[in-house]
Design a protein around this motif. Sequence first.
Motif, PDB file in Angstrom:
ATOM      1  N   MET A   1       0.817  -1.192   0.000  1.00  0.00           N
ATOM      2  CA  MET A   1       0.000   0.000   0.000  1.00  0.00           C
ATOM      3  C   MET A   1       0.866   1.263   0.000  1.00  0.00           C
ATOM      4  SD  MET A   1      -3.198   0.758   0.037  1.00  0.00           S
ATOM      5  CE  MET A   1      -4.467   1.778   0.638  1.00  0.00           C
ATOM      6  N   ARG A   2       1.999   1.189   0.730  1.00  0.00           N
ATOM      7  CA  ARG A   2       2.873   2.358   0.787  1.00  0.00           C
ATOM      8  C   ARG A   2       3.490   2.647  -0.569  1.00  0.00           C
ATOM      9  NH1 ARG A   2       6.990   1.239   5.212  1.00  0.00           N
ATOM     10  NH2 ARG A   2       8.091   2.770   4.000  1.00  0.00           N
ATOM     11  N   ARG A   3       3.889   1.598  -1.284  1.00  0.00           N
ATOM     12  CA  ARG A   3       4.484   1.803  -2.608  1.00  0.00           C
ATOM     13  C   ARG A   3       3.485   2.425  -3.563  1.00  0.00           C
ATOM     14  NH1 ARG A   3       8.064  -3.448  -4.263  1.00  0.00           N
ATOM     15  NH2 ARG A   3       9.551  -3.247  -2.572  1.00  0.00           N
ATOM     16  N   PHE A   4       2.251   1.934  -3.517  1.00  0.00           N
ATOM     17  CA  PHE A   4       1.217   2.491  -4.387  1.00  0.00           C
ATOM     18  C   PHE A   4       0.981   3.960  -4.055  1.00  0.00           C
ATOM     19  CE2 PHE A   4      -3.250   3.521  -5.266  1.00  0.00           C
ATOM     20  CZ  PHE A   4      -3.231   3.362  -6.635  1.00  0.00           C
ATOM     21  N   GLY A   5       0.947   4.299  -2.794  1.00  0.00           N
ATOM     22  CA  GLY A   5       0.754   5.688  -2.370  1.00  0.00           C
ATOM     23  C   GLY A   5       1.869   6.590  -2.858  1.00  0.00           C
ATOM     24  N   PHE A   7       3.917   5.951  -5.410  1.00  0.00           N
ATOM     25  CA  PHE A   7       3.831   6.004  -6.868  1.00  0.00           C
ATOM     26  C   PHE A   7       2.744   6.976  -7.303  1.00  0.00           C
ATOM     27  CE2 PHE A   7       1.646   4.516 -10.702  1.00  0.00           C
ATOM     28  CZ  PHE A   7       2.664   4.676 -11.627  1.00  0.00           C
ATOM     29  N   LEU A   8       1.568   6.879  -6.690  1.00  0.00           N
ATOM     30  CA  LEU A   8       0.447   7.766  -7.022  1.00  0.00           C
ATOM     31  C   LEU A   8       0.805   9.223  -6.762  1.00  0.00           C
ATOM     32  CD1 LEU A   8      -2.491   7.901  -7.974  1.00  0.00           C
ATOM     33  CD2 LEU A   8      -3.189   7.656  -5.589  1.00  0.00           C
ATOM     34  N   LYS A   9       1.463   9.469  -5.655  1.00  0.00           N
ATOM     35  CA  LYS A   9       1.873  10.830  -5.307  1.00  0.00           C
ATOM     36  C   LYS A   9       2.838  11.398  -6.348  1.00  0.00           C
ATOM     37  CE  LYS A   9       4.086  13.309  -1.502  1.00  0.00           C
ATOM     38  NZ  LYS A   9       4.696  13.152  -0.185  1.00  0.00           N
ATOM     39  N   ARG A  10       3.825  10.614  -6.735  1.00  0.00           N
ATOM     40  CA  ARG A  10       4.802  11.081  -7.722  1.00  0.00           C
ATOM     41  C   ARG A  10       4.173  11.272  -9.098  1.00  0.00           C
ATOM     42  NH1 ARG A  10       9.551   7.184  -5.565  1.00  0.00           N
ATOM     43  NH2 ARG A  10      10.213   8.524  -3.861  1.00  0.00           N
ATOM     44  N   LEU A  11       3.292  10.346  -9.478  1.00  0.00           N
ATOM     45  CA  LEU A  11       2.615  10.456 -10.765  1.00  0.00           C
ATOM     46  C   LEU A  11       1.750  11.707 -10.824  1.00  0.00           C
ATOM     47  CD1 LEU A  11       1.928   9.190 -13.530  1.00  0.00           C
ATOM     48  CD2 LEU A  11       0.031   8.021 -12.386  1.00  0.00           C
ATOM     49  N   LEU A  12       0.962  11.941  -9.782  1.00  0.00           N
ATOM     50  CA  LEU A  12       0.110  13.127  -9.757  1.00  0.00           C
ATOM     51  C   LEU A  12       0.927  14.408  -9.764  1.00  0.00           C
ATOM     52  CD1 LEU A  12      -2.612  11.973  -7.212  1.00  0.00           C
ATOM     53  CD2 LEU A  12      -2.918  12.370  -9.654  1.00  0.00           C
ATOM     54  N   ALA A  13       2.006  14.431  -9.006  1.00  0.00           N
ATOM     55  CA  ALA A  13       2.864  15.618  -8.980  1.00  0.00           C
ATOM     56  C   ALA A  13       3.470  15.875 -10.357  1.00  0.00           C
ATOM     57  CB  ALA A  13       3.957  15.454  -7.929  1.00  0.00           C
ATOM     58  N   ALA A 156      -2.967  10.761  -1.513  1.00  0.00           N
ATOM     59  CA  ALA A 156      -1.873   9.809  -1.742  1.00  0.00           C
ATOM     60  C   ALA A 156      -0.971   9.732  -0.518  1.00  0.00           C
ATOM     61  CB  ALA A 156      -1.079  10.219  -2.977  1.00  0.00           C
ATOM     62  N   GLU A 157      -0.719  10.861   0.100  1.00  0.00           N
ATOM     63  CA  GLU A 157       0.095  10.881   1.326  1.00  0.00           C
ATOM     64  C   GLU A 157      -0.607  10.119   2.446  1.00  0.00           C
ATOM     65  OE1 GLU A 157       3.435  11.634   3.534  1.00  0.00           O
ATOM     66  OE2 GLU A 157       3.136  12.087   1.422  1.00  0.00           O
ATOM     67  N   PHE A 158      -1.914  10.288   2.544  1.00  0.00           N
ATOM     68  CA  PHE A 158      -2.696   9.559   3.540  1.00  0.00           C
ATOM     69  C   PHE A 158      -2.593   8.053   3.302  1.00  0.00           C
ATOM     70  CE2 PHE A 158      -6.671   7.580   4.951  1.00  0.00           C
ATOM     71  CZ  PHE A 158      -6.621   7.905   6.308  1.00  0.00           C
ATOM     72  N   GLY A 163      -1.905   2.584   7.956  1.00  0.00           N
ATOM     73  CA  GLY A 163      -1.380   1.339   8.506  1.00  0.00           C
ATOM     74  C   GLY A 163      -0.078   1.515   9.274  1.00  0.00           C
ATOM     75  N   LYS A 164       0.524   2.708   9.253  1.00  0.00           N
ATOM     76  CA  LYS A 164       1.750   2.941  10.008  1.00  0.00           C
ATOM     77  C   LYS A 164       1.447   3.294  11.459  1.00  0.00           C
ATOM     78  CE  LYS A 164       5.117   4.555   6.671  1.00  0.00           C
ATOM     79  NZ  LYS A 164       5.930   5.716   6.290  1.00  0.00           N
ATOM     80  N   GLY A 165       0.219   3.719  11.699  1.00  0.00           N
ATOM     81  CA  GLY A 165      -0.159   4.102  13.050  1.00  0.00           C
ATOM     82  C   GLY A 165       0.242   5.504  13.417  1.00  0.00           C
ATOM     83  N   ASP A 166       0.808   6.267  12.492  1.00  0.00           N
ATOM     84  CA  ASP A 166       1.233   7.624  12.800  1.00  0.00           C
ATOM     85  C   ASP A 166       0.315   8.685  12.220  1.00  0.00           C
ATOM     86  OD1 ASP A 166       1.920   7.281  10.179  1.00  0.00           O
ATOM     87  OD2 ASP A 166       3.964   8.016  10.371  1.00  0.00           O
ATOM     88  N   VAL A 167      -0.863   8.305  11.750  1.00  0.00           N
ATOM     89  CA  VAL A 167      -1.817   9.282  11.232  1.00  0.00           C
ATOM     90  C   VAL A 167      -2.637   9.790  12.396  1.00  0.00           C
ATOM     91  CG1 VAL A 167      -3.753   9.645   9.681  1.00  0.00           C
ATOM     92  CG2 VAL A 167      -1.903   8.146   9.001  1.00  0.00           C
ATOM     93  N   GLN A 168      -2.759  11.080  12.520  1.00  0.00           N
ATOM     94  CA  GLN A 168      -3.523  11.671  13.633  1.00  0.00           C
ATOM     95  C   GLN A 168      -4.836  12.186  13.190  1.00  0.00           C
ATOM     96  OE1 GLN A 168      -0.962  14.549  15.385  1.00  0.00           O
ATOM     97  NE2 GLN A 168       0.521  13.039  15.992  1.00  0.00           N
TER      98      GLN A 168
END
Length: 168
Positions: A1-5, A7-13, A156-158, A163-168
């Motif tokens: 999931m992290r890789r897809f996020g 990749f999606l972030k870089r593609l959109l940017a 994409a950042e979200f 799943g990392k547990g660091d989202v507030q």
Amino acid sequence: MRRFGRFLKRLLAAVLLLLILLNLWFLAARVTGKQQLPTLGGYAYLIVLSGSMEPAISAGDVIIIHRQTSYTTGDIVTFDDDGALTTHRITAVTSEGLRTQGDANNVPDQQLTAIEAVKGRVVAVIPRLGQALLLLRRPEGLAVLLLAGGAMLLAAEFCNHQGKGDVQ
């Protein structure tokens, strides 16, 4: 999931950056008056505003043109028609110029077109993209693009942090 996020972030940017740079390039070329029809690598894009070339090209389509050294019967070309750009098919090549006609028109264009007036031959047609590009040419459209792009980058950042547990 992290890789897809990621990749999606870089593609959109990359897509957002490309769209912004292309719009700025063409806008700067028009504003400075250096080019009536701004080109990049000999290619230019135009948005079709009329249906004179139906069914091959419709209003709202984007055409990509490229300047050629010669043109032949059957080519679809864009030419300067007393200050307006027109895209029609060449029906005859004569020593005096090109005879052109829109596919949906019943009669040929009244004037022959000088070779020097031809801006390029249509090399690609992208259906219906023109409506979106017309929106992007306006300041509010560019603002919507930037806001939507920013929202997608945040999403994409979200996904990247999910799943990392660091989202507030």
